[in-house]
Design an enzyme around this catalytic site. Structure first.
Site: not given
Ligand code: APR
Length: 184
Positions: A19, A42, A132
C-alpha cells in the site's frame, strides 16, 4: 496480474501489493492508539514515508489526542516520501471473539476515514485490511464489515471517486472477495 472485480459503480477496486506505493490522495494506516508506529502496515508506512510522519503524529498526540487515538477514530498527517499526499491513521479493534462491539468499531475505522477524506475533498483513498493482522480480526468477518461500511460511506460521500482495497497477500484478497457484502 489477476483482474479483480470492482464494486459500487466501479468506485471500489481490489489489488494485491504494498500500500505504501499507491499514488492516491490518502493511504489509510492501521495504526495503534499511540500513533508512534509499530509493525505491519504501520511499520511499512513509517519506513516508506520517513520521519515526517512520526513528527506529525507526535504533534497530534501533543494536541488533539494527548491520551492516544481511540479505536475507530481517524486523523490525517502528511505522507512524507510516499507517492500518496496524505496518511489517514485509524486504530482498528483488537479482535476478542466478536462479541465486544468489534464489528461496529471496525466499521467506524472505514466510515471515519472516508468522512475525513471527504471533508478534505480527497478523491482517492487506499485501505489495508485493518485489524486482520496483529489485531487478529478474521479476514472473512472483516470483509463483511468493511464492505458494508465502505458502501455506506460512499453513499454518504459522493465526492469520493475511488477506494482501493490493497491486500498484502493474494489469499487475503480472495477471502475478501468470497465474503464481501457489496450490493453493487
Ligand atoms: N501493504 C498492504 N497491506 C499490508 C502491508 C503493506 N505494506 N503490510 C501489512 N499489510 C497487511 C497485513 O497483511 C494485514 O492483512 O495489513 C493488514 C493489517 O495488518 P497489521 O498491519 O498487523 O494491522 P492490524 O492487524 O490492524 O494491527 C495493528 O499492528 O503494526 C501494528 O502498530 C500497529 O499496533 C498496531 C497493530
Amino acid at each position: 496480474m489477476t483482474a479483480f472485480p470492482s464494486f459500487v459503480d466501479r468506485r471500489v477496486t481490489i489489488s494485491v501489493g504494498d500500500i505504501t506505493r499507491e499514488a492516491v490522495d490518502a493511504v489509510v494506516n492501521a495504526a495503534n492508539g499511540s500513533l508512534l508506529g509499530g509493525g505491519g502496515v504501520d511499520g511499512a508506512i513509517h519506513r516508506a514515508g520517513g520521519p515526517e510522519i512520526l513528527e506529525a503524529c507526535k504533534a497530534i498526540r501533543a494536541t488533539a489526542y494527548p491520551d492516544g487515538l481511540p479505536t475507530g477514530e481517524a486523523v490525517v498527517t502528511a505522507a512524507g516520501r510516499m507517492p500518496a499526499r496524505f496518511v489517514i491513521h485509524t486504530v482498528g479493534p483488537v479482535y476478542g471473539g466478536g462479541m465486544r462491539g468489534e464489528a461496529a468499531q471496525l466499521g467506524n475505522c472505514y466510515r471515519n476515514s472516508l468522512e475525513i477524506a471527504a471533508r478534505r475533498e480527497l478523491n482517492s483513498v487506499a485501505f489495508p485490511a485493518i485489524s486482520t493482522g496483529v489485531y487478529g480480526y478474521p479476514t472473512d468477518e472483516a470483509a463483511a464489515v468493511s464492505s458494508q461500511a465502505i458502501e455506506e460511506a460512499l453513499g454518504a460521500n459522493p465526492s469520493i471517486g475511488q477506494v482501493r482495497l490493497v491486500f498484502f497477500q493474494a489469499s487475503d484478497a480472495e477471502t475478501f472477495l468470497r465474503h464481501q457484502r457489496f450490493t453493487r
